[in-house]
Design a protein around this motif. Structure first.
Motif, PDB file in Angstrom:
ATOM      1  N   THR A  92       2.670   6.114  -3.458  1.00  0.00           N
ATOM      2  CA  THR A  92       2.171   6.901  -2.324  1.00  0.00           C
ATOM      3  C   THR A  92       0.944   6.219  -1.726  1.00  0.00           C
ATOM      4  OG1 THR A  92       0.562   8.202  -3.574  1.00  0.00           O
ATOM      5  CG2 THR A  92       2.824   9.067  -3.499  1.00  0.00           C
ATOM      6  N   VAL A  93       0.421   6.857  -0.704  1.00  0.00           N
ATOM      7  CA  VAL A  93      -0.822   6.373  -0.075  1.00  0.00           C
ATOM      8  C   VAL A  93      -1.953   6.308  -1.104  1.00  0.00           C
ATOM      9  CG1 VAL A  93      -1.502   8.694   0.693  1.00  0.00           C
ATOM     10  CG2 VAL A  93      -2.384   6.699   1.896  1.00  0.00           C
ATOM     11  N   ALA A  94      -1.898   7.119  -2.137  1.00  0.00           N
ATOM     12  CA  ALA A  94      -2.948   7.087  -3.165  1.00  0.00           C
ATOM     13  C   ALA A  94      -2.943   5.760  -3.921  1.00  0.00           C
ATOM     14  CB  ALA A  94      -2.765   8.249  -4.142  1.00  0.00           C
ATOM     15  N   ASP A  95      -1.757   5.164  -4.095  1.00  0.00           N
ATOM     16  CA  ASP A  95      -1.696   3.841  -4.734  1.00  0.00           C
ATOM     17  C   ASP A  95      -2.323   2.786  -3.819  1.00  0.00           C
ATOM     18  OD1 ASP A  95      -0.043   4.312  -7.291  1.00  0.00           O
ATOM     19  OD2 ASP A  95       1.098   5.342  -5.740  1.00  0.00           O
ATOM     20  N   ILE A  96      -2.035   2.860  -2.531  1.00  0.00           N
ATOM     21  CA  ILE A  96      -2.621   1.895  -1.590  1.00  0.00           C
ATOM     22  C   ILE A  96      -4.144   2.026  -1.594  1.00  0.00           C
ATOM     23  CG2 ILE A  96      -2.825   1.257   0.859  1.00  0.00           C
ATOM     24  CD1 ILE A  96       0.110   2.064   1.202  1.00  0.00           C
ATOM     25  N   ASN A  97      -4.632   3.240  -1.457  1.00  0.00           N
ATOM     26  CA  ASN A  97      -6.087   3.435  -1.374  1.00  0.00           C
ATOM     27  C   ASN A  97      -6.790   2.964  -2.642  1.00  0.00           C
ATOM     28  OD1 ASN A  97      -5.989   4.426   1.209  1.00  0.00           O
ATOM     29  ND2 ASN A  97      -6.223   6.581   0.658  1.00  0.00           N
ATOM     30  N   THR A  98      -6.217   3.280  -3.788  1.00  0.00           N
ATOM     31  CA  THR A  98      -6.853   2.877  -5.045  1.00  0.00           C
ATOM     32  C   THR A  98      -6.723   1.371  -5.254  1.00  0.00           C
ATOM     33  OG1 THR A  98      -6.199   5.038  -5.937  1.00  0.00           O
ATOM     34  CG2 THR A  98      -7.008   3.411  -7.506  1.00  0.00           C
TER      35      THR A  98
ATOM     36  N   TRP B  15       0.168  -2.424 -12.743  1.00  0.00           N
ATOM     37  CA  TRP B  15       0.359  -1.555 -11.561  1.00  0.00           C
ATOM     38  C   TRP B  15      -0.155  -2.254 -10.296  1.00  0.00           C
ATOM     39  CZ3 TRP B  15      -4.140   0.108  -9.072  1.00  0.00           C
ATOM     40  CH2 TRP B  15      -3.958   1.025  -8.029  1.00  0.00           C
ATOM     41  N   LEU B  16      -1.334  -2.897 -10.401  1.00  0.00           N
ATOM     42  CA  LEU B  16      -1.899  -3.576  -9.227  1.00  0.00           C
ATOM     43  C   LEU B  16      -0.971  -4.705  -8.768  1.00  0.00           C
ATOM     44  CD1 LEU B  16      -4.288  -3.854  -7.281  1.00  0.00           C
ATOM     45  CD2 LEU B  16      -5.394  -5.363  -8.946  1.00  0.00           C
ATOM     46  N   GLU B  17      -0.468  -5.455  -9.733  1.00  0.00           N
ATOM     47  CA  GLU B  17       0.434  -6.557  -9.373  1.00  0.00           C
ATOM     48  C   GLU B  17       1.733  -6.030  -8.759  1.00  0.00           C
ATOM     49  OE1 GLU B  17      -1.423  -9.632 -12.686  1.00  0.00           O
ATOM     50  OE2 GLU B  17       0.534  -8.712 -13.084  1.00  0.00           O
ATOM     51  N   ALA B  18       2.218  -4.901  -9.286  1.00  0.00           N
ATOM     52  CA  ALA B  18       3.442  -4.310  -8.716  1.00  0.00           C
ATOM     53  C   ALA B  18       3.180  -3.823  -7.286  1.00  0.00           C
ATOM     54  CB  ALA B  18       3.934  -3.163  -9.597  1.00  0.00           C
ATOM     55  N   CYS B  19       2.021  -3.218  -7.064  1.00  0.00           N
ATOM     56  CA  CYS B  19       1.669  -2.782  -5.697  1.00  0.00           C
ATOM     57  C   CYS B  19       1.649  -3.985  -4.757  1.00  0.00           C
ATOM     58  CB  CYS B  19       0.290  -2.111  -5.683  1.00  0.00           C
ATOM     59  SG  CYS B  19       0.233  -0.475  -6.433  1.00  0.00           S
TER      60      CYS B  19
END
Ligand code: GSH
Length: 221
Positions: free
Chosen positions: A172-178, A201-205
């Protein structure tokens, strides 16, 4: 029409990434007005200076004098994470909150990232960008920043190890913002290595096509 003021080499990355995820194209779905940081210019008020964060025309739109700034049918927002929460909610779909509880969680994590992570992570980003991480002063700056980040990163580590994503068990947008706040600490690999769930998680994003397209545009800017 939606207008985004800013350039890729700024916190506008997070809005451009979200817009790519939502399929909002610059030019057709949104107007892009490049505004550069005034500190990048010798004389921001010179007659031939590009539109910048110190330009009177820009300050009339956004007295905060920072980028990104968004205008949408008269609504002006000048906080990047709020811009993203607004755009996601307006667009709807899986990136947006499904209900009030998810919306509250998304705000919770945005404020946590902005107040508890971003400043220390930026110290790391700037120190590495200037190649000062191995000189005594730079080393001390990075060590102090890493010290401040260990607690919030441990919170994210436990949260992500449990659910895989920031909110709702989906991207979600929460993953982008974080992710965009955590990214500033990424140059300091030993710190991220202490938090495997956060790192993964960061690498997957960042493996998402929408992030990669934003990153390529940033490099080309
Ligand atoms: N909290 C704001 C910070 C915005 C900000 O400081 N942006 C920087 C660029 S990343 C800026 O516009 N600096 C302009 C200046 O210092 O004149 C946000 O997240 O949007």
């Amino acid at each position: 029409m939606l207008t985004i003021y800013g350039i890729y080499k700024s916190r506008a990355t997070r809005s451009f990434w979200l817009m790519n995820e939502l399929g909002i194209e610059l030019g057709t779905g949104a107007r892009h007005v490049p505004v550069v940081q005034k500190y990048k210019l010798a004389d921001p008020l010179a007659a031939d200076a590009p539109l910048n964060t110190g330009s009177p025309e820009f300050l009339q739109i956004s007295p905060a004098g920072t980028i990104p700034c968004m205008e949408d049918d008269g609504l002006v927002l000048h906080e990047s994470l709020a811009i993203n929460l607004y755009l996601a909610r307006k667009h709807g779909g899986p990136l947006a909150p499904a209900d009030l509880a998810e919306e509250a969680q998304m705000m919770n994590w945005a404020l946590y990232a902005a107040t508890g992570i971003e400043a220390a992570a930026l110290d790391i980003s700037f120190t590495y960008a200037e190649g000062r991480q191995d000189d005594p002063v730079g080393h001390a700056v990075v060590a102090a920043a890493a010290g401040k980040l260990r607690r919030p990163f441990a919170v994210l580590e436990a949260h992500l190890a449990e659910g895989g994503f920031m909110v709702g068990g989906r991207f979600t947008v929460a993953d982008i913002n974080t992710a965009e706040c955590v990214r500033y600490a990424q140059a300091h690999a030993p710190l991220l290595a202490e938090f495997p769930a956060l790192k993964g998680w960061l690498e997957a994003c960042q493996a998402r096509p929408a992030f990669k397209a934003m990153w390529a545009a940033r490099a080309a800017e």
